[in-house]
Design an enzyme around this catalytic site. Structure first.
Site, PDB file in Angstrom:
ATOM      1  N   ARG A 134      42.267  33.801  47.853  1.00 45.21           N
ATOM      2  CA  ARG A 134      43.423  33.791  46.468  1.00 45.21           C
ATOM      3  C   ARG A 134      43.611  35.266  46.924  1.00 45.21           C
ATOM      4  NH1 ARG A 134      39.960  29.614  44.744  1.00 45.21           N
ATOM      5  NH2 ARG A 134      41.693  27.803  44.355  1.00 45.21           N
ATOM      6  N   LYS A 156      55.477  42.976  52.436  1.00 51.50           N
ATOM      7  CA  LYS A 156      55.924  42.006  52.473  1.00 51.50           C
ATOM      8  C   LYS A 156      55.098  40.944  53.964  1.00 51.50           C
ATOM      9  CE  LYS A 156      60.855  41.975  51.966  1.00 51.50           C
ATOM     10  NZ  LYS A 156      62.266  42.146  52.496  1.00 51.50           N
ATOM     11  N   GLU A 198      65.059  51.458  64.117  1.00 49.24           N
ATOM     12  CA  GLU A 198      64.775  51.465  62.093  1.00 49.24           C
ATOM     13  C   GLU A 198      64.515  52.730  61.745  1.00 49.24           C
ATOM     14  OE1 GLU A 198      64.560  48.698  60.924  1.00 49.24           O
ATOM     15  OE2 GLU A 198      63.670  47.106  62.170  1.00 49.24           O
ATOM     16  N   LYS A 240      60.998  54.312  53.578  1.00 51.64           N
ATOM     17  CA  LYS A 240      60.254  53.543  53.155  1.00 51.64           C
ATOM     18  C   LYS A 240      59.560  53.376  51.782  1.00 51.64           C
ATOM     19  CE  LYS A 240      59.940  49.201  53.715  1.00 51.64           C
ATOM     20  NZ  LYS A 240      59.133  48.619  54.805  1.00 51.64           N
ATOM     21  N   GLU A 250      62.514  43.452  46.081  1.00 52.24           N
ATOM     22  CA  GLU A 250      64.078  43.560  46.469  1.00 52.24           C
ATOM     23  C   GLU A 250      64.705  42.751  45.522  1.00 52.24           C
ATOM     24  OE1 GLU A 250      64.627  42.612  50.662  1.00 52.24           O
ATOM     25  OE2 GLU A 250      66.041  41.730  50.811  1.00 52.24           O
ATOM     26  N   ARG A 255      66.026  47.416  47.568  1.00 53.79           N
ATOM     27  CA  ARG A 255      64.938  47.333  48.299  1.00 53.79           C
ATOM     28  C   ARG A 255      66.284  46.517  49.808  1.00 53.79           C
ATOM     29  NH1 ARG A 255      58.840  45.090  49.436  1.00 53.79           N
ATOM     30  NH2 ARG A 255      58.690  45.031  51.226  1.00 53.79           N
ATOM     31  N   ASN A 259      68.712  46.208  54.751  1.00 53.43           N
ATOM     32  CA  ASN A 259      68.646  45.682  55.663  1.00 53.43           C
ATOM     33  C   ASN A 259      70.600  45.651  56.303  1.00 53.43           C
ATOM     34  OD1 ASN A 259      66.851  43.431  54.800  1.00 53.43           O
ATOM     35  ND2 ASN A 259      67.765  42.644  53.249  1.00 53.43           N
ATOM     36  N   HIS A 262      70.649  43.868  59.516  1.00 55.23           N
ATOM     37  CA  HIS A 262      70.028  42.323  59.519  1.00 55.23           C
ATOM     38  C   HIS A 262      71.150  41.233  59.284  1.00 55.23           C
ATOM     39  CE1 HIS A 262      66.705  45.821  59.530  1.00 55.23           C
ATOM     40  NE2 HIS A 262      65.365  44.641  59.768  1.00 55.23           N
ATOM     41  N   HIS A 266      70.331  39.539  62.502  1.00 57.48           N
ATOM     42  CA  HIS A 266      69.155  38.134  62.618  1.00 57.48           C
ATOM     43  C   HIS A 266      70.026  37.066  63.513  1.00 57.48           C
ATOM     44  CE1 HIS A 266      66.223  39.362  58.796  1.00 57.48           C
ATOM     45  NE2 HIS A 266      65.962  40.025  60.291  1.00 57.48           N
ATOM     46  N   HIS A 280      63.683  42.442  68.185  1.00 58.30           N
ATOM     47  CA  HIS A 280      64.298  42.487  66.993  1.00 58.30           C
ATOM     48  C   HIS A 280      65.081  44.075  66.866  1.00 58.30           C
ATOM     49  CE1 HIS A 280      63.939  42.903  62.298  1.00 58.30           C
ATOM     50  NE2 HIS A 280      63.383  43.561  62.902  1.00 58.30           N
TER      51      HIS A 280
HETATM   52  N1  NAD Z   1      57.098  42.880  57.106  1.00 56.20           N
HETATM   53  C1  NAD Z   1      57.831  43.487  56.946  1.00 56.20           C
HETATM   54  O1  NAD Z   1      58.391  44.495  55.916  1.00 56.20           O
HETATM   55  C2  NAD Z   1      58.622  43.227  58.605  1.00 56.20           C
HETATM   56  C3  NAD Z   1      59.822  45.101  58.458  1.00 56.20           C
HETATM   57  C4  NAD Z   1      60.340  45.184  59.721  1.00 56.20           C
HETATM   58  C5  NAD Z   1      59.817  44.568  60.880  1.00 56.20           C
HETATM   59  N2  NAD Z   1      58.882  43.271  60.811  1.00 56.20           N
HETATM   60  C6  NAD Z   1      58.105  42.104  61.684  1.00 56.20           C
HETATM   61  O2  NAD Z   1      57.848  43.282  62.572  1.00 56.20           O
HETATM   62  C7  NAD Z   1      57.627  42.238  63.927  1.00 56.20           C
HETATM   63  C8  NAD Z   1      57.906  43.047  65.255  1.00 56.20           C
HETATM   64  O3  NAD Z   1      57.463  44.099  65.082  1.00 56.20           O
HETATM   65  P1  NAD Z   1      57.265  45.002  66.448  1.00 56.20           P
HETATM   66  O4  NAD Z   1      58.134  45.120  67.042  1.00 56.20           O
HETATM   67  O5  NAD Z   1      55.918  46.536  65.634  1.00 56.20           O
HETATM   68  O6  NAD Z   1      56.646  43.935  67.737  1.00 56.20           O
HETATM   69  P2  NAD Z   1      55.019  43.623  68.112  1.00 56.20           P
HETATM   70  O7  NAD Z   1      54.526  43.621  66.598  1.00 56.20           O
HETATM   71  O8  NAD Z   1      55.163  41.926  68.245  1.00 56.20           O
HETATM   72  O9  NAD Z   1      54.687  44.463  69.137  1.00 56.20           O
HETATM   73  C9  NAD Z   1      55.043  44.623  70.478  1.00 56.20           C
HETATM   74  C10 NAD Z   1      54.514  44.400  71.406  1.00 56.20           C
HETATM   75  O10 NAD Z   1      53.749  45.445  71.661  1.00 56.20           O
HETATM   76  C11 NAD Z   1      52.281  45.748  71.494  1.00 56.20           C
HETATM   77  N3  NAD Z   1      51.722  47.066  70.972  1.00 56.20           N
HETATM   78  C12 NAD Z   1      51.793  47.211  69.833  1.00 56.20           C
HETATM   79  N4  NAD Z   1      51.499  48.150  69.870  1.00 56.20           N
HETATM   80  C13 NAD Z   1      50.313  48.953  71.436  1.00 56.20           C
HETATM   81  C14 NAD Z   1      50.568  49.814  71.304  1.00 56.20           C
HETATM   82  N5  NAD Z   1      50.157  51.168  70.978  1.00 56.20           N
HETATM   83  N6  NAD Z   1      50.489  49.738  72.973  1.00 56.20           N
HETATM   84  C15 NAD Z   1      50.684  49.506  73.436  1.00 56.20           C
HETATM   85  N7  NAD Z   1      51.276  48.137  73.499  1.00 56.20           N
HETATM   86  C16 NAD Z   1      51.797  47.811  72.259  1.00 56.20           C
HETATM   87  C17 NAD Z   1      52.140  44.558  71.461  1.00 56.20           C
HETATM   88  O11 NAD Z   1      50.964  43.643  71.485  1.00 56.20           O
HETATM   89  C18 NAD Z   1      53.359  44.505  71.509  1.00 56.20           C
HETATM   90  O12 NAD Z   1      53.506  43.174  72.510  1.00 56.20           O
HETATM   91  C19 NAD Z   1      58.789  41.119  63.857  1.00 56.20           C
HETATM   92  O13 NAD Z   1      57.993  40.270  63.512  1.00 56.20           O
HETATM   93  C20 NAD Z   1      59.296  41.353  62.257  1.00 56.20           C
HETATM   94  O14 NAD Z   1      59.750  40.380  61.349  1.00 56.20           O
HETATM   95  C21 NAD Z   1      58.428  42.987  59.596  1.00 56.20           C
END
Ligand code: NAD
Length: 383
Positions: A134, A156, A198, A240, A250, A255, A259, A262, A266, A280
């Site tokens: 929980r 999030k 971003e 942020k 949001e 917040r 987007n 986005h 998306h 992304h």
């Molecule tokens: N929660 C939120 O507020 C929020 C906001 C924006 C995006 N997101 C989510 O984030 C995700 C995308 O995240 P991302 O772009 O970080 O992608 P990711 O987590 O897939 O990482 C990208 C790639 O880089 C590799 N990697 C990570 N750190 C590394 C490092 N230091 N050295 C070498 N390789 C490394 C990973 O293994 C992966 O292959 C999406 O699912 C998106 O929906 C969430």
């Protein structure tokens, strides 16, 4: 929003940004080499909590050992759970065995999950933490640029389903965020560039001075020379944090400004099948660029600002046009259908983040659909 370029003093060995929320405030610590002190920092922020580390295979190969050693030094290491890298890990199929592994490791209510990785790990491990027993605490150790300036902050969490991205999830604020800018040096250049979209977003949505700073200093942000990269992470994380403080769930609209780009983005990501075809951040770059001429066509934003945004994104090597997506190109009707499936639809109306110019985004809840259709038809044909 504050003028980001002057909001923070730089030059210290680390910077701490407070996210002030009632009963659940936390610190974002930014600096080089922080992973090696994970144990000491968690021991001091969360006394008595033992830690289970969740990571993906790529990140674990590079950074699990120093994190584990540091946790062990303080007697805090319970074990690790390592999943496959990639968006596909944000799924029920991965979440269920992950939760069971964490229970097997003996995670108790007072313990914490350490999310060591990019946005995928942050979202997945944060979600697991929010439902395990929980709710246990989570410490985010973001290792991508995107995660350091965006996804690790704000609580999030979630996974994807075949109905769409991030449709199952929770708000679960971390107890601490450790953004080690040193680990960004091993990130693939394409991933770094996608995360940079971003960073640009914060300039475009509310901080024109920061956008101008990025136009001047982006090459140093990419090369990692001098303090520019760290400065960009600090300004992004600070922006942020302030948005999350104003509108954690949001609800008020602040917040929703995050987007920017986005709704278009998306739809493009969904079109490309959430694959390597379009990351992304790349989709968001195209989406942000589209938001500017669309706003200009509605008479809301100067044409010159739209041109400046396109110039900067193209200069750093980010895609800016729908035609840049490899493979078959989408039809405008298809993009509209995908946009309508986005979470940003309320009462049948599409909420859109539009702009009055660079640094001046706002939420428009009643976008004229015929104008949008006409605009997309033009953009889908643009090379
Ligand atoms: N929660 C939120 O507020 C929020 C906001 C924006 C995006 N997101 C989510 O984030 C995700 C995308 O995240 P991302 O772009 O970080 O992608 P990711 O987590 O897939 O990482 C990208 C790639 O880089 C590799 N990697 C990570 N750190 C590394 C490092 N230091 N050295 C070498 N390789 C490394 C990973 O293994 C992966 O292959 C999406 O699912 C998106 O929906 C969430």
């Amino acid at each position: 929003m504050r003028d980001g370029a002057t909001a923070l003093a730089s030059g210290q060995s680390e910077t701490t940004i407070e996210v002030a929320l009632p009963g659940r405030s936390y610190a974002i610590v930014i600096g080089e080499g922080l992973v090696a002190s994970t144990g000491r920092r968690i021991a001091s922020a969360l006394p008595g909590a033992r830690c289970a580390v969740v990571s993906d295979r790529n990140v674990a190969a590079l950074y699990l050992a120093p994190v584990k050693a540091s946790l062990d030094q303080h007697g805090l290491f319970l074990g690790e759970a390592v999943v496959n890298p990639g968006e596909a890990s944000k799924s029920f199929a991965v979440l269920a065995p992950l939760c069971e592994s964490l229970l097997e490791l003996g995670v108790e209510r007072g313990d914490c999950i350490v999310a060591l990785g990019g946005g995928v790990i942050g979202d997945l491990a944060g979600f697991a933490a929010s439902i395990l027993r929980r709710g246990v605490r989570v410490v985010q150790v973001p290792t991508t640029l995107l995660a350091q300036v965006d996804s690790a902050i704000g609580g999030k969490t979630g996974i994807d389903t075949r109905q769409g991205k991030n449709l199952i999830g929770t708000f679960h604020q971390p107890s601490l965020v450790l953004a080690d800018t040193g680990v960004l040096s091993t990130l693939a250049p394409r991933e770094f560039r996608a995360g940079y979209a971003e960073v640009v977003k914060y300039g475009l949505l509310g901080d024109a001075a920061f956008f101008a700073w990025l136009e001047q200093n982006w090459a140093e942000v990419f090369s990692g020379e001098g303090g520019a990269r760290r400065h960009a992470v600090e300004i992004g994380a600070h922006a942020k944090a302030k948005i999350v403080e104003q509108d954690e769930r949001e609800e008020s609209g602040t917040r929703a400004l995050l987007n920017l780009g986005h709704t278009f983005g998306h739809a493009l990501e969904a079109y490309a099948g959430y694959s390597d075809r379009l990351l992304h951040g790349e989709a968001i770059a195209i989406g942000m660029r589209l938001a500017f001429p669309f706003s200009a066509e509605l008479g809301l934003c100067p044409e010159g600002d739209a041109a400046r945004v396109e110039r900067h994104l193209a200069a750093v090597g980010l895609p800016t046009k729908i035609a840049a997506i490899p493979g078959t190109k989408p039809m405008p009707e298809e993009l509209l259908r995908l946009m309508a499936q986005d979470k940003k639809v309320k009462g049948g109306k599409l909420a859109f983040v539009l702009v009055h110019g660079i640094g001046a985004a706002f939420v428009e809840r009643d976008v004229p659909l015929p104008r949008l259709t006409e605009f997309l038809a033009k953009e889908c044909g643009r090379r």
